[in-house]
Design a protein around this motif. Structure first.
Motif, PDB file in Angstrom:
ATOM      1  N   ALA A  66     -10.653-121.670   9.560  1.00 54.68           N
ATOM      2  CA  ALA A  66     -10.776-121.630  11.016  1.00 54.68           C
ATOM      3  C   ALA A  66      -9.517-122.164  11.682  1.00 54.68           C
ATOM      4  O   ALA A  66      -9.048-121.610  12.691  1.00 54.68           O
ATOM      5  N   MET A  67      -8.951-123.244  11.138  1.00 56.55           N
ATOM      6  CA  MET A  67      -7.723-123.791  11.712  1.00 56.55           C
ATOM      7  C   MET A  67      -6.574-122.794  11.595  1.00 56.55           C
ATOM      8  O   MET A  67      -5.771-122.636  12.525  1.00 56.55           O
ATOM      9  N   GLU A  68      -6.506-122.111  10.471  1.00 57.26           N
ATOM     10  CA  GLU A  68      -5.458-121.102  10.300  1.00 57.26           C
ATOM     11  C   GLU A  68      -5.623-119.975  11.313  1.00 57.26           C
ATOM     12  O   GLU A  68      -4.645-119.499  11.898  1.00 57.26           O
ATOM     13  N   LYS A  69      -6.865-119.562  11.561  1.00 54.49           N
ATOM     14  CA  LYS A  69      -7.118-118.459  12.493  1.00 54.49           C
ATOM     15  C   LYS A  69      -6.693-118.792  13.922  1.00 54.49           C
ATOM     16  O   LYS A  69      -6.286-117.904  14.675  1.00 54.49           O
ATOM     17  N   VAL A  70      -6.811-120.071  14.305  1.00 61.04           N
ATOM     18  CA  VAL A  70      -6.446-120.445  15.674  1.00 61.04           C
ATOM     19  C   VAL A  70      -5.032-121.013  15.759  1.00 61.04           C
ATOM     20  O   VAL A  70      -4.614-121.531  16.794  1.00 61.04           O
ATOM     21  N   VAL A  94     -16.301-123.280  16.397  1.00 59.71           N
ATOM     22  CA  VAL A  94     -17.228-122.145  16.482  1.00 59.71           C
ATOM     23  C   VAL A  94     -16.915-121.128  15.391  1.00 59.71           C
ATOM     24  O   VAL A  94     -17.822-120.603  14.732  1.00 59.71           O
ATOM     25  N   LEU A  95     -15.639-120.856  15.150  1.00 51.95           N
ATOM     26  CA  LEU A  95     -15.260-119.885  14.119  1.00 51.95           C
ATOM     27  C   LEU A  95     -15.670-120.349  12.727  1.00 51.95           C
ATOM     28  O   LEU A  95     -15.938-119.516  11.849  1.00 51.95           O
ATOM     29  N   ALA A  96     -15.741-121.652  12.521  1.00 48.65           N
ATOM     30  CA  ALA A  96     -16.145-122.174  11.209  1.00 48.65           C
ATOM     31  C   ALA A  96     -17.586-121.817  10.878  1.00 48.65           C
ATOM     32  O   ALA A  96     -17.992-121.868   9.714  1.00 48.65           O
ATOM     33  N   ARG A 149     -27.724-117.722  16.566  1.00 49.47           N
ATOM     34  CA  ARG A 149     -26.515-118.486  16.896  1.00 49.47           C
ATOM     35  C   ARG A 149     -25.502-118.490  15.767  1.00 49.47           C
ATOM     36  O   ARG A 149     -24.330-118.773  15.985  1.00 49.47           O
ATOM     37  N   ARG A 150     -25.944-118.184  14.565  1.00 49.35           N
ATOM     38  CA  ARG A 150     -24.991-117.967  13.481  1.00 49.35           C
ATOM     39  C   ARG A 150     -24.219-116.672  13.690  1.00 49.35           C
ATOM     40  O   ARG A 150     -23.068-116.537  13.262  1.00 49.35           O
ATOM     41  N   LYS A 151     -24.867-115.734  14.322  1.00 46.82           N
ATOM     42  CA  LYS A 151     -24.241-114.430  14.537  1.00 46.82           C
ATOM     43  C   LYS A 151     -23.366-114.403  15.786  1.00 46.82           C
ATOM     44  O   LYS A 151     -22.356-113.690  15.830  1.00 46.82           O
ATOM     45  N   VAL A 152     -23.762-115.166  16.811  1.00 47.51           N
ATOM     46  CA  VAL A 152     -23.044-115.148  18.090  1.00 47.51           C
ATOM     47  C   VAL A 152     -22.581-116.561  18.413  1.00 47.51           C
ATOM     48  O   VAL A 152     -23.400-117.447  18.694  1.00 47.51           O
ATOM     49  N   GLY A 153     -21.283-116.783  18.370  1.00 47.03           N
ATOM     50  CA  GLY A 153     -20.714-118.085  18.691  1.00 47.03           C
ATOM     51  C   GLY A 153     -20.287-118.133  20.145  1.00 47.03           C
ATOM     52  O   GLY A 153     -19.554-117.255  20.607  1.00 47.03           O
TER      53      GLY A 153
END
Length: 288
Positions: free
Chosen positions: A126-130, A158-160, A82-86
């Motif tokens: 993560a916030m910057e990415k979204v 999830v991205l975090a 689950r670390r690999k697949v969000g």
């Protein structure tokens, strides 16, 4: 980090009067860096399939291997998978629960035992990415935000966790047209930045046609077709037979061909249909 699906079958409540086969003998490989569009009518097995990708459910038969980890092996750490697949569920904003945006996004990294500094760094990244401004909304309640912003917060959470694969189940469901375009643009940018494989479940042919590098079409728990959007959308009759349509531009191109216009049979975006019509008009004008 490829995902290998080998002869995957899944049966809900096997051996009971309510037994139902949701997936039948699915074999697929998802390569690094792909943006996959997963299509199918309701009940086709799409959601069951993606829930196998991070070990949320396990195969009844067959295997799902994520970066060399067999999800059905009792020695495999599902936390590592689950670390690999969000996985971002449909309507993920319903799962928000913390009092601030920053705390909600930080929930996963904190559970990994990361330091405050690393957790804060991941939240900001993560916030910057979204496309969310940390200074503006980090300390606000997520429930004060618009539906589209709440969905971005959920995706940021999830991205975090820094997955290599991001699975999005109907990411535009329930949003107005502006919100839908905004989320699709965000997904496009996330993928374009590199280093992330994206698998997007969708009912919308128009949404997926401009995003995906490859489509996977499901029907009644089986793999009906896979290929590039151009390859898949050429099969209008097959898609229709399993209850799916084609993008509006592809349908219009078909209707124009039926009316006698000499257009290519693999058009599926509005821009290329527009260009093809202009080219055809220029030929006809030149012939006059």
């Amino acid at each position: 980090m490829p995902i290998q699906i080998e002869h995957l079958t899944h049966t809900y409540m096997p051996g009971s009067p309510f037994s139902a086969v949701a997936l039948r003998d699915i074999t697929l490989t998802i390569e690094d860096g792909e943006l996959i569009g997963l299509l199918g009518h309701t009940g086709s097995g799409k959601t069951t399939l993606v829930q196998h990708l991070n070990g949320l459910i396990k195969p009844t038969e067959g295997k799902v291997i994520v970066d060399g980890l067999d999800t059905s092996d009792k020695n495999t750490s599902l936390l590592e998978v689950r670390r690999k697949v969000g996985l971002v569920f449909q309507y993920p904003e319903y799962q928000l629960f913390e009092e601030t945006v920053a705390k909600d996004i930080a929930f996963g990294p904190k559970n990994l035992g990361l330091s405050e500094e690393e957790t804060d760094r991941r939240v900001r990244t993560a916030m910057e990415k979204v496309g969310l401004d940390y200074e503006e909304i980090a300390e606000r309640s997520p429930f004060e935000l618009s539906g589209g912003q709440m969905r971005r917060v959920a995706i940021a959470g999830v991205l975090a966790m820094q997955p290599k694969v991001l699975v999005l189940d109907e990411p535009t469901a329930g949003l107005d047209p502006a919100g839908r375009r905004s989320i699709l643009d965000m997904i496009r940018q996330l993928h374009a930045a590199g280093g992330l494989t994206v698998i997007m479940v969708s009912h919308s042919m128009d949404d997926i046609s401009t995003l995906a590098t490859r489509l996977i079409v499901m029907s009644r728990g089986e793999l009906a077709m896979t290929g590039t959007p151009r390859e898949v959308f050429k099969n209008r009759e097959l898609l229709s037979s399993i209850g799916l349509g084609v993008p509006q531009a592809a349908e219009l191109a078909f209707q124009l061909r039926e009316a006698g216009f000499q257009l290519p049979d693999d058009l599926y975006t509005a821009d290329e249909l527009y260009d093809a019509i202009l080219k055809l008009a220029g030929k006809e004008a030149g012939a006059c």
